[in-house]
Design a protein around this motif. Structure first.
Motif, PDB file in Angstrom:
ATOM      1  N   PHE A   1       0.810  -1.213   0.000  1.00 25.57           N
ATOM      2  CA  PHE A   1       0.000   0.000   0.000  1.00 25.57           C
ATOM      3  C   PHE A   1       0.848   1.269   0.000  1.00 25.57           C
ATOM      4  CE2 PHE A   1      -2.111  -3.366   2.467  1.00 25.57           C
ATOM      5  CZ  PHE A   1      -3.222  -3.587   1.649  1.00 25.57           C
ATOM      6  N   ASP A   2       0.279   2.307  -0.590  1.00 25.02           N
ATOM      7  CA  ASP A   2       0.924   3.623  -0.597  1.00 25.02           C
ATOM      8  C   ASP A   2       0.586   4.418   0.655  1.00 25.02           C
ATOM      9  OD1 ASP A   2       2.021   3.127  -3.105  1.00 25.02           O
ATOM     10  OD2 ASP A   2       0.239   3.877  -4.156  1.00 25.02           O
ATOM     11  N   GLU A   3      -0.570   4.103   1.284  1.00 26.66           N
ATOM     12  CA  GLU A   3      -1.029   4.891   2.427  1.00 26.66           C
ATOM     13  C   GLU A   3      -0.328   4.474   3.716  1.00 26.66           C
ATOM     14  OE1 GLU A   3      -4.553   3.609  -0.214  1.00 26.66           O
ATOM     15  OE2 GLU A   3      -3.026   2.579   0.974  1.00 26.66           O
ATOM     16  N   ASP A   4      -0.281   5.429   4.644  1.00 29.03           N
ATOM     17  CA  ASP A   4       0.182   5.109   5.995  1.00 29.03           C
ATOM     18  C   ASP A   4      -0.856   4.217   6.672  1.00 29.03           C
ATOM     19  OD1 ASP A   4       2.484   6.608   5.744  1.00 29.03           O
ATOM     20  OD2 ASP A   4       1.529   8.440   6.520  1.00 29.03           O
ATOM     21  N   ILE A   5      -0.378   3.301   7.499  1.00 27.77           N
ATOM     22  CA  ILE A   5      -1.272   2.382   8.201  1.00 27.77           C
ATOM     23  C   ILE A   5      -0.992   2.495   9.686  1.00 27.77           C
ATOM     24  CG2 ILE A   5      -1.967  -0.026   8.512  1.00 27.77           C
ATOM     25  CD1 ILE A   5      -0.867  -0.530   5.651  1.00 27.77           C
ATOM     26  N   PHE A   6      -2.010   2.826  10.463  1.00 25.48           N
ATOM     27  CA  PHE A   6      -1.849   2.874  11.912  1.00 25.48           C
ATOM     28  C   PHE A   6      -3.223   2.735  12.564  1.00 25.48           C
ATOM     29  CE2 PHE A   6      -2.044   7.206  10.251  1.00 25.48           C
ATOM     30  CZ  PHE A   6      -3.058   7.783  11.001  1.00 25.48           C
ATOM     31  N   TRP A   7      -3.205   2.300  13.813  1.00 23.56           N
ATOM     32  CA  TRP A   7      -4.445   2.129  14.560  1.00 23.56           C
ATOM     33  C   TRP A   7      -5.104   3.494  14.762  1.00 23.56           C
ATOM     34  CZ3 TRP A   7      -7.510   3.358  18.594  1.00 23.56           C
ATOM     35  CH2 TRP A   7      -8.476   2.424  18.997  1.00 23.56           C
ATOM     36  N   GLY A   8      -6.383   3.578  14.429  1.00 29.19           N
ATOM     37  CA  GLY A   8      -7.110   4.836  14.547  1.00 29.19           C
ATOM     38  C   GLY A   8      -7.402   5.485  13.217  1.00 29.19           C
ATOM     39  N   LYS A   9      -6.856   4.925  12.129  1.00 27.25           N
ATOM     40  CA  LYS A   9      -7.107   5.477  10.796  1.00 27.25           C
ATOM     41  C   LYS A   9      -8.140   4.614  10.080  1.00 27.25           C
ATOM     42  CE  LYS A   9      -4.838   6.993   6.544  1.00 27.25           C
ATOM     43  NZ  LYS A   9      -3.573   7.058   5.768  1.00 27.25           N
ATOM     44  N   ASP A  10      -8.995   5.278   9.305  1.00 25.93           N
ATOM     45  CA  ASP A  10     -10.002   4.550   8.549  1.00 25.93           C
ATOM     46  C   ASP A  10      -9.347   3.789   7.405  1.00 25.93           C
ATOM     47  OD1 ASP A  10     -12.528   3.642   8.142  1.00 25.93           O
ATOM     48  OD2 ASP A  10     -13.422   5.597   7.727  1.00 25.93           O
ATOM     49  N   LEU A  11     -10.032   2.756   6.928  1.00 24.44           N
ATOM     50  CA  LEU A  11      -9.485   1.928   5.861  1.00 24.44           C
ATOM     51  C   LEU A  11      -9.713   2.588   4.509  1.00 24.44           C
ATOM     52  CD1 LEU A  11     -10.743  -1.603   7.008  1.00 24.44           C
ATOM     53  CD2 LEU A  11      -8.627  -0.419   7.621  1.00 24.44           C
ATOM     54  N   SER A  12      -8.737   2.475   3.632  1.00 26.50           N
ATOM     55  CA  SER A  12      -8.863   3.000   2.270  1.00 26.50           C
ATOM     56  C   SER A  12      -9.535   1.953   1.390  1.00 26.50           C
ATOM     57  CB  SER A  12      -7.498   3.353   1.705  1.00 26.50           C
ATOM     58  OG  SER A  12      -6.732   2.169   1.502  1.00 26.50           O
ATOM     59  N   SER A  13      -9.970   2.364   0.221  1.00 30.60           N
ATOM     60  CA  SER A  13     -10.617   1.434  -0.705  1.00 30.60           C
ATOM     61  C   SER A  13      -9.653   0.339  -1.159  1.00 30.60           C
ATOM     62  CB  SER A  13     -11.172   2.181  -1.916  1.00 30.60           C
ATOM     63  OG  SER A  13     -10.140   2.863  -2.599  1.00 30.60           O
TER      64      SER A  13
END
Length: 465
Positions: free
Chosen positions: A326-338
């Motif tokens: 994935f290109d997006e940052d991933i962390f607890w508290g963030k919504d999921l991307s498509s």
């Protein structure tokens, strides 16, 4: 003489060799020099058309019949026969044809016989139901609508009509359309809006983003209720999956929890798809040929595989282990991307997924806070092609917790005093969910753009018709 539809012709055998009448529109007109015309007629009841054989002995053959073009409306009386040709099972030998409506300037007719792009026919939403594609989608949409209502009725849910005009923001997101009066005293005869929002209702009012809060008041008295109608989101999202006006099914049940309501929502989804498979065979075959070669197998597979339930926290762990994808940052508290949702259902789980217990900051104020104080008892159902299709939760039935959540978000408690009454007077645990009708139709049909699965799409910059 019996008046029937083309659907009746293909579903029944008792009309053969009998004098019948059909109403419809011309899809094609071929005529020969020897004085015989072959009309292809459709009436919107089915994907099928019927061939009509017309001989020159009819009184209006030369004055009208040979002049018929695509889109002309007609009433045809004749004998239903088995066809000698290979392209159709039946044909009508015409005895009388009455032309009801002609096409002005056939060469400019937007729905002419040549193949048109989806983008072209979208510019003519008032005419596009005449195309096979939109006709098929419309019949499937109708079956899904009826199926959802019938399913809920069979389980004892009562239909409740919730307000379209509201003074509250159910989601607390502020993406709402303001409702104002027209200034009828404008001397320039132009459409102006009165700036004083309190002229009519004595307060600011908006088009609803959800009927859920008002629906809860009936759930807390009648136990099991639902609403089904249009909702409005003023979000500046101009994607293939977003509309500003769309239809939402909202379900509320008292004495219920997240386990009960999420399992019920899965059954409701699968029942509607089973009804489409059972009642829309010709429509699915059309879509299989024109849109999605896998559609029938895909829908059957959807029914066969149980949804997988997974915690939001576990989902984040799964994504972090595969973060290189994935290109997006991933962390607890963030919504999921498509893209993350697609990975979960298509690659990791290979199944539709029910994700539970989201961080409370991602969800609305009315969702029940869990014992850990950082998550809420909420769930989303993620399915292939579409992503999120259902969102639901246990509702916060404790008034002190509800007060704290509204204060955190910055809502005006006075506007929700009636909502808190439901917690003051005989509060009960209750839960519910919302299902976007258009997203369900999008999944079933395999269509790529949500604008094709609603009759008159409203999107950013577009509110025609």
């Amino acid at each position: 003489m019996k008046k029937i539809s083309i659907l009746d012709i293909y579903n029944q055998n008792n009309h053969l060799n009998k004098l019948i009448t059909i109403n419809g529109w011309i899809r094609n007109n071929r005529y020969s020099k020897i004085g015989i015309s072959f009309l292809t007629v459709y009436d919107g009841s089915s994907t099928s058309t019927i061939q009509v054989i017309v001989k020159k002995i009819l009184y209006n053959y030369f004055t009208e019949i040979i002049k018929l073009t695509v889109g002309c409306s007609v009433i045809i009386s004749g004998y239903l026969k088995l066809s000698k040709g290979n392209l159709q099972a039946y044909e009508i030998h015409a005895c009388h044809i009455k032309v009801l409506g002609w096409i002005d300037h056939p060469e400019k007719y937007p729905m002419s016989a040549k193949k048109h792009s989806i983008e072209h026919i979208r510019n003519y939403c008032h005419l596009r139901p005449r195309t096979n594609l939109i006709g098929v989608i419309s019949r499937i949409r109708n079956v899904v609508f009826q199926s959802l209502n019938q399913f809920l009725n069979n389980f004892g849910y009562l239909w409740v009509s919730t307000p379209i005009i509201t003074s509250i923001d159910a989601e607390g997101a502020g993406s709402m359309f303001k409702v104002s009066m027209l200034d009828e005293n404008n001397s320039n005869n132009q459409i102006n809006y009165i700036r004083k929002e309190n002229e009519f209702f004595k307060k600011k009012v908006f088009l609803t983003v959800s009927g859920q809060l008002t629906l809860e008041s009936y759930a807390c008295a009648l136990s099991k209720v639902y609403s089904f109608g249009p909702t409005f989101r003023a979000e500046n999202s101009n994607t293939k999956k977003h509309l500003t006006e769309f239809w939402m099914l909202e379900v509320e049940k008292s004495f219920s929890d997240i386990n009960d309501i999420s399992a019920f929502s899965e059954c409701l989804l699968k029942n509607s798809i089973a009804d489409v498979l059972n009642n829309c065979v010709s429509e699915l075959l059309f879509l299989q040929k024109k849109v999605d070669k896998t559609i029938i197998n895909r829908l059957n597979k959807f029914l066969e595989i149980d949804f997988i339930q997974v915690e939001y926290t576990d989902v984040i762990d799964i994504l972090l282990k595969n973060k290189n994808i994935f290109d997006e940052d991933i962390f607890w508290g963030k919504d999921l991307s498509s893209s993350q949702e697609k990975y979960l259902v298509n690659d990791y789980f290979k199944s539709s997924v029910i994700i539970r217990n989201y961080p409370k900051k991602l969800k609305a104020f009315y969702m029940r806070v869990n014992d850990d104080k950082s998550t809420v008892s909420a769930f989303d159902i993620i399915i292939p092609r579409v992503g999120e299709i259902i969102g639901g939760s246990e509702r916060e039935d404790r008034i002190d917790y509800l007060d704290n959540r509204m204060q955190e978000i910055g809502l005006n408690n006075k506007n929700y005093d009636w909502y808190k009454d439901l917690r003051r007077y005989g509060t009960v645990p209750h839960a519910g969910f919302g299902l976007g009708l258009e997203r369900l139709i999008l999944f079933i049909t395999g269509i790529n753009n949500i604008r094709e699965v609603i009759p008159f799409p409203r999107t950013v910059g577009h509110a025609d018709f």
